[in-house]
Scaffold this active site. Structure first.
Site, PDB file in Angstrom:
ATOM      1  NE  ARG A 129      25.778  41.920  42.129  1.00 57.28           N
ATOM      2  CZ  ARG A 129      26.253  41.159  41.162  1.00 57.28           C
ATOM      3  NH1 ARG A 129      26.831  41.708  40.134  1.00 57.28           N
ATOM      4  NH2 ARG A 129      26.177  39.858  41.248  1.00 57.28           N
ATOM      5  CG  ASP A 181      30.784  51.758  34.482  1.00 59.88           C
ATOM      6  OD1 ASP A 181      31.016  50.543  34.620  1.00 59.88           O
ATOM      7  OD2 ASP A 181      30.333  52.245  33.430  1.00 59.88           O
TER       8      ASP A 181
HETATM    9  O1  CP3 Z   1      38.333  47.160  36.546  1.00 62.06           O
HETATM   10  C1  CP3 Z   1      37.710  47.284  37.599  1.00 62.06           C
HETATM   11  O2  CP3 Z   1      37.443  46.345  38.314  1.00 62.06           O
HETATM   12  C2  CP3 Z   1      37.297  48.674  38.019  1.00 62.06           C
HETATM   13  C3  CP3 Z   1      35.914  48.966  37.825  1.00 62.06           C
HETATM   14  C4  CP3 Z   1      35.288  49.030  36.444  1.00 62.06           C
HETATM   15  C5  CP3 Z   1      33.907  48.810  36.250  1.00 62.06           C
HETATM   16  N1  CP3 Z   1      33.621  49.089  34.946  1.00 62.06           N
HETATM   17  C6  CP3 Z   1      32.947  48.412  37.296  1.00 62.06           C
HETATM   18  C7  CP3 Z   1      31.685  47.781  36.900  1.00 62.06           C
HETATM   19  C8  CP3 Z   1      35.850  49.363  35.188  1.00 62.06           C
HETATM   20  C9  CP3 Z   1      37.287  49.640  34.815  1.00 62.06           C
HETATM   21  C10 CP3 Z   1      34.769  49.413  34.269  1.00 62.06           C
HETATM   22  C11 CP3 Z   1      34.947  49.781  32.857  1.00 62.06           C
HETATM   23  C12 CP3 Z   1      33.829  49.595  31.924  1.00 62.06           C
HETATM   24  N2  CP3 Z   1      32.510  49.800  32.137  1.00 62.06           N
HETATM   25  C13 CP3 Z   1      34.010  49.276  30.562  1.00 62.06           C
HETATM   26  C14 CP3 Z   1      35.347  49.097  29.875  1.00 62.06           C
HETATM   27  C15 CP3 Z   1      35.957  47.786  30.153  1.00 62.06           C
HETATM   28  C16 CP3 Z   1      35.324  46.631  29.432  1.00 62.06           C
HETATM   29  O3  CP3 Z   1      35.004  45.647  30.110  1.00 62.06           O
HETATM   30  O4  CP3 Z   1      35.204  46.689  28.210  1.00 62.06           O
HETATM   31  C17 CP3 Z   1      32.735  49.222  29.966  1.00 62.06           C
HETATM   32  C18 CP3 Z   1      32.425  48.894  28.539  1.00 62.06           C
HETATM   33  C19 CP3 Z   1      31.780  49.563  30.976  1.00 62.06           C
HETATM   34  C20 CP3 Z   1      30.311  49.684  30.832  1.00 62.06           C
HETATM   35  C21 CP3 Z   1      29.588  48.744  31.720  1.00 62.06           C
HETATM   36  N3  CP3 Z   1      29.484  48.869  33.087  1.00 62.06           N
HETATM   37  C22 CP3 Z   1      28.881  47.572  31.348  1.00 62.06           C
HETATM   38  C23 CP3 Z   1      28.758  47.056  29.940  1.00 62.06           C
HETATM   39  C24 CP3 Z   1      28.368  47.003  32.525  1.00 62.06           C
HETATM   40  C25 CP3 Z   1      27.449  45.809  32.666  1.00 62.06           C
HETATM   41  C26 CP3 Z   1      28.044  44.546  32.335  1.00 62.06           C
HETATM   42  C27 CP3 Z   1      29.215  44.210  33.199  1.00 62.06           C
HETATM   43  O5  CP3 Z   1      30.328  44.413  32.728  1.00 62.06           O
HETATM   44  O6  CP3 Z   1      29.019  43.737  34.318  1.00 62.06           O
HETATM   45  C28 CP3 Z   1      28.803  47.809  33.595  1.00 62.06           C
HETATM   46  C29 CP3 Z   1      28.544  47.561  35.011  1.00 62.06           C
HETATM   47  C30 CP3 Z   1      29.711  47.389  35.900  1.00 62.06           C
HETATM   48  N4  CP3 Z   1      30.799  48.212  35.944  1.00 62.06           N
HETATM   49  C31 CP3 Z   1      29.883  46.363  36.854  1.00 62.06           C
HETATM   50  C32 CP3 Z   1      31.112  46.611  37.497  1.00 62.06           C
HETATM   51  C33 CP3 Z   1      31.709  45.837  38.632  1.00 62.06           C
HETATM   52  C34 CP3 Z   1      28.891  45.250  37.120  1.00 62.06           C
HETATM   53  C35 CP3 Z   1      27.734  45.712  37.902  1.00 62.06           C
HETATM   54  C36 CP3 Z   1      27.426  44.712  38.950  1.00 62.06           C
HETATM   55  O7  CP3 Z   1      27.211  43.554  38.597  1.00 62.06           O
HETATM   56  O8  CP3 Z   1      27.460  45.093  40.098  1.00 62.06           O
END
Ligand code: CP3
Length: 343
Positions: free
Chosen positions: A40, A76
């Site tokens: 990251r 995502d």
């Molecule tokens: O499951 C896995 O590990 C695969 C990757 C994955 C990510 N997002 C990577 C990610 C999956 C399946 C998702 C789904 C996702 N994204 C959802 C549905 C699942 C849930 O938790 O309800 C939602 C609502 C999102 C939208 C989203 N993306 C948010 C709200 C955020 C920020 C807050 C958070 O969850 O960290 C993201 C960013 C995101 N997507 C990160 C990751 C690893 C974090 C970014 C970082 O810190 O590098």
């Protein structure tokens, strides 16, 4: 494609007898893993998603380091609004921001609805590359956001506790809402089919904000679209639906084309089984915050959870995503406790 050495997840989804339940964790790729945090620092979020080599490396981390029975492709849910032409920013530590939200017919008309598979080809390339690296160790899960949850972000523009702007849109502009949900559904079906073609063994649809709706509104704005996706994909791969919070819909879901349903920790395993009558595989429902408990307590709770669900037609998982503050050893203890379960 190589023959799967560990097909517990697919067996459980098909309702076949397993020697123990499979285990994986929602949001297992990322945030709490030190190797992910290091990546990251070098690449921004969407670069990580769009570079198949990086997405593959991140997808494999929990398989190698925590020992889960399935991989979920690193991407995502918000790549769909992005592919439809909306700007999506991912602010570190703050979550997503969509500066130009959807409000009007013109906004919906301006959304791109063709060629989405081409613009999301990078996800499919990452899936194919990951399958090559996995070499049959465990199945690979593809995924997308559910239409209601994607609409929430498109209209609200950011995360919310109440989703009041998204709901205001749904309640004041029902025709536009249906149009938008239809458009997202159609694109999501094409996108998930492309993921299957690229090698995904199963797909999960995340309806993270389904629980913001009343049962009647869930049946109007969420369920029909979830079911359309399940029907379209079910001939190709087993489909897991995760409408978080919508326990009241479990009976209907158990009679849908879905093979599996994810549940959160606000419903007891016994009630979930009663509502689904063993007609569908249940996935869940460990409270992610309980991963912060002492390890012996985690192990005890996992055993109790499996006892309550019963080990068949069951996938051990969390009730929502793993949080960034979970020590890797605690995540591993969760996985180990499932693997140590003897039937
Ligand atoms: O499951 C896995 O590990 C695969 C990757 C994955 C990510 N997002 C990577 C990610 C999956 C399946 C998702 C789904 C996702 N994204 C959802 C549905 C699942 C849930 O938790 O309800 C939602 C609502 C999102 C939208 C989203 N993306 C948010 C709200 C955020 C920020 C807050 C958070 O969850 O960290 C993201 C960013 C995101 N997507 C990160 C990751 C690893 C974090 C970014 C970082 O810190 O590098």
């Amino acid at each position: 494609m190589s023959v799967l050495k560990n097909d517990l997840l697919l067996k459980a989804l098909r309702g076949e007898t397993v020697e123990r339940p499979p285990v994986w964790m929602m949001r297992q790729a990322g945030r709490y893993l030190p190797d992910y945090i290091r990546l990251r620092e070098q690449y921004d979020f969407f670069t990580r998603c769009q570079t198949p080599e990086l997405a593959t490396a991140i997808t494999l981390q929990p398989v190698d380091q925590v020992g889960v029975d399935a991989a979920i492709i690193f991407s995502d849910i918000l790549v769909i609004p992005q592919a439809m032409g909306m700007e999506v920013q991912m602010e570190e530590g703050k979550g997503p921001l969509l500066p130009k939200t959807i409000r009007t017919q013109a906004d919906i008309d301006a959304l791109i609805s063709t060629g989405v598979e081409e613009s999301l080809k990078y996800v499919c390339d990452a899936i194919t590359m990951t399958q090559k690296e996995l070499n049959g160790r465990v199945p690979l899960i593809g995924f997308a956001g559910a239409p209601w949850t994607i609409l929430c972000y498109m209209v609200e523009g950011r995360g919310s506790k109440t989703w009041d702007k998204a709901k205001q849109f749904a309640y004041t502009e029902p025709a536009l809402t249906q149009q938008l949900l239809d458009k997202i559904t159609q694109i999501t079906i094409g996108y998930l089919k492309a993921q299957v073609k690229a090698g995904a063994d199963t797909v999960q649809v995340f309806d993270s904000w389904a629980g913001s709706l009343s049962p009647a509104d869930f049946r109007k704005f969420a369920q029909p679209y979830l079911f359309r996706i399940a029907e379209a994909l079910q001939p190709e791969v087993p489909v897991i639906l995760f409408p978080k919070g919508s326990w009241y819909a479990l009976k209907d879901i158990s009679e849908s084309a879905a093979a599996g349903v994810g549940i959160d920790w606000c419903i007891s395993p016994r009630v979930a089984r009663e509502l689904t009558g063993n007609k569908i595989t249940i996935q869940g429902n460990f409270d992610p915050a309980k991963l912060l408990a002492p390890i012996p307590e985690i192990k005890r709770s996992v055993k109790e959870m499996i006892d309550e669900f019963g080990p068949q037609r069951y996938i051990a998982n969390l009730g929502h995503g793993i949080t960034p503050n979970v020590p890797v050893d605690n995540a591993r203890a969760f996985v180990d406790a499932v693997k140590e379960y003897s039937i």
